[in-house]
Motif scaffolding. Structure first.
Motif, short mmCIF file in Angstrom:
data_model
loop_
_atom_site.label_atom_id
_atom_site.label_comp_id
_atom_site.label_asym_id
_atom_site.label_seq_id
_atom_site.Cartn_x
_atom_site.Cartn_y
_atom_site.Cartn_z
N PHE A 193 -4.23 -4.48 6.03
CA PHE A 193 -4.23 -3.03 5.80
C PHE A 193 -2.87 -2.49 6.23
CE2 PHE A 193 -8.62 -4.30 6.59
CZ PHE A 193 -9.27 -3.76 5.48
N GLN A 251 -1.95 -6.99 15.13
CA GLN A 251 -1.09 -5.90 14.70
C GLN A 251 0.10 -6.49 13.95
OE1 GLN A 251 -1.09 -2.32 15.01
NE2 GLN A 251 -3.25 -2.81 15.27
N PHE A 288 -4.66 0.77 2.74
CA PHE A 288 -5.33 1.40 3.89
C PHE A 288 -6.81 1.00 3.82
CE2 PHE A 288 -4.38 4.45 0.47
CZ PHE A 288 -5.63 4.59 -0.09
N ARG A 289 -7.56 1.30 4.85
CA ARG A 289 -9.01 1.09 4.79
C ARG A 289 -9.58 2.04 3.74
NH1 ARG A 289 -10.32 -2.41 8.62
NH2 ARG A 289 -9.04 -2.50 10.51
N ASN A 294 -10.08 8.33 3.36
CA ASN A 294 -8.75 7.90 2.95
C ASN A 294 -8.54 8.03 1.44
OD1 ASN A 294 -7.69 7.29 5.46
ND2 ASN A 294 -8.37 5.16 5.41
N GLU A 343 -1.41 0.69 6.15
CA GLU A 343 -1.30 1.92 6.94
C GLU A 343 -1.72 1.71 8.38
OE1 GLU A 343 -1.83 6.54 5.91
OE2 GLU A 343 -3.70 5.40 5.79
N GLU A 344 -2.71 0.86 8.59
CA GLU A 344 -3.20 0.57 9.94
C GLU A 344 -2.41 -0.56 10.63
OE1 GLU A 344 -6.37 2.56 7.62
OE2 GLU A 344 -5.06 0.85 7.24
N ASN A 345 -1.49 -1.20 9.89
CA ASN A 345 -0.68 -2.30 10.44
C ASN A 345 -1.55 -3.42 11.01
OD1 ASN A 345 2.05 -1.34 9.99
ND2 ASN A 345 1.64 0.19 11.57
N VAL A 346 -2.56 -3.82 10.26
CA VAL A 346 -3.52 -4.80 10.79
C VAL A 346 -3.70 -5.96 9.81
CG1 VAL A 346 -5.96 -5.16 11.32
CG2 VAL A 346 -4.79 -3.17 12.23
#
Length: 418
Positions: A61, A85, A189-190, A195, A63-66
């Motif tokens: 993801f 991360q 993103f999620r 969102n 936007e969440e940097n995951v």
């Protein structure tokens, strides 16, 4: 050549220990390709009904940097083991369009053993599989898009060395367990109702809605979806036959899904539509992140990348058309102006080069002045407005006539060096 005993003995001991421990020569390669998962993770997997060699999948993801790691349990469904991360990913939200646009890809990809690189210059890496069938159908180009270490990215997903060693170990062990390919899902993103409502006006929204279908299938089943491409889009769990022929550019064949999956998906979508409508009514609580504004921006960035690679002076950051960019947002019709500026700058450089070439040829072809042997008669003074002759250009005084044209002003994005 005979190997000295003081070198041969340690080497034989290392190979012996590797054989005793069930390892292979590959495990002795540099960059930590043989790193084992921490005991804490192994115990957590066992508690959830997983083994170290059970199948794995990755979800990213932006936007969440995951980056999430999911593994299959004894009951066939997947559960998340851990997440990391992302140290750095390249570009903005949105898919990769063309070589040089610096975009990290989004979509559904397959990672196979041949894509693993234990001797990567970026500690460890594996190729995402870009471009896939959909990317090729849409004319998207690029190569060597990786998940790797070293925390440095130009179109990739970059982790720390410690993180990528564990991610690499998850994939390596799953391949040892017989998994033929690992599904890598990369999202902007999620894909929640909140969102999707935030990005409903984004030029990439149609593509993201297609990604969301696969996202939803996994949320419902907790099993990586069967991914195919037809009508230039992804389709998920479209047929129950794994060998059913589906062509990327052809019409999609009739769907063949279990009735239970159809009903579950319809119920999920009904709840989503209600939540989406309520979020649209509330407005955007969180502003959207920057996203690439389609192929137009991708081409501008690719041109910037090429100029930078040639050593030309360019801005430190690539030009942007993102409405969230203050510089871009303050300029009306910025997409048209930036695109035309690239072409105008090239044309200006070509005109200046042609002008200098003509001046050089004219100077070289002019006849030299003969030196008089007698005292010349007084020259008749020319009016101030009279044009200078070729002889005047080649006489002893270089003066303003031989002056080169003033250098052209640099285009605005080439002023800052990098």
């Amino acid at each position: 050549m005979k190997i000295p005993t003081h070198i041969l003995a340690p080497l034989m001991l290392t190979l012996f220990l590797a054989a005793c421990q069930g390892s292979s020569i590959d495990d002795l390669s540099p960059n930590g390709a043989g790193t084992q998962l921490p005991d804490k993770l192994v115990k957590s997997m066992k508690a959830k009904g997983m083994s170290t060699t059970s199948p794995v999948m990755f979800r990213i993801f932006k936007e969440e940097n995951v980056l999430e790691v999911w593994k299959r349990k004894d009951n066939g469904r997947y559960d998340m083991v851990t997440s990391y991360q992302i140290c750095k990913w390249s570009g903005k939200l949105g898919p990769k369009f063309i070589e040089g646009d610096r975009q990290a890809p989004e979509g559904f990809y397959a990672v196979r053993p041949a894509q693993m690189n234990p001797k990567s210059s970026y500690y460890l890496s594996f190729n995402t599989g870009f471009p896939n069938a959909l990317d090729r159908t849409l004319g998207r180009t690029g190569a060597n898009l990786m998940v790797h270490g070293a925390c440095s990215s130009s179109g990739c997903y970059s982790m720390t060395d410690g993180q990528v060693a564990q991610i690499y170990a998850f994939a390596r062990d799953a391949f040892k367990g017989g998994q033929e390919s690992i599904q890598l899902e990369a999202f902007p993103f999620r894909m929640t109702a909140a969102n999707m409502a935030r990005y409903r006006d984004d030029p990439n929204y149609a593509f993201w809605k297609n990604l969301k279908e696969g996202y939803d299938h996994f949320e419902i089943t907790k099993v990586p979806p069967k991914v195919d491409v037809c009508e230039k889009k992804y389709v998920f769990n479209h047929t129950s036959d794994p060998n059913a022929p589906i062509a990327a550019t052809s019409a999609c064949p009739p769907a063949d899904q279990p009735e239970s999956l159809k009903m579950a998906y319809q119920s999920y979508q009904s709840s989503y539509e209600t939540a989406f409508s309520s979020m649209v009514g509330k407005g955007r609580i969180q502003p959207p992140s920057r996203s690439i504004q389609g192929l137009t921006e991708a081409k501008i960035i690719a041109d910037w990348s090429a100029r930078r690679a040639r050593g030309e002076r360019v801005t430190q950051e690539p030009p942007s058309l993102s409405p969230q960019d203050k510089d871009a947002a303050s300029k009306p019709q910025v997409m048209v102006r930036l695109a035309s500026a690239v072409a105008a700058d090239k044309a200006k450089e070509e005109r200046e080069a042609s002008k200098r070439s003509r001046m050089t040829r004219m100077t070289a072809s002019a006849a030299p002045m003969s030196i008089p042997t007698t005292t010349p008669a007084p020259a008749v003074q020319q009016p101030a407005s009279a044009p200078q002759t070729t002889a005047a250009l080649t006489s002893g005084a270089p003066a303003a006539a031989a002056e080169q044209p003033a250098p052209a002003k640099k285009a605005w994005w080439k002023i800052i060096g990098n």
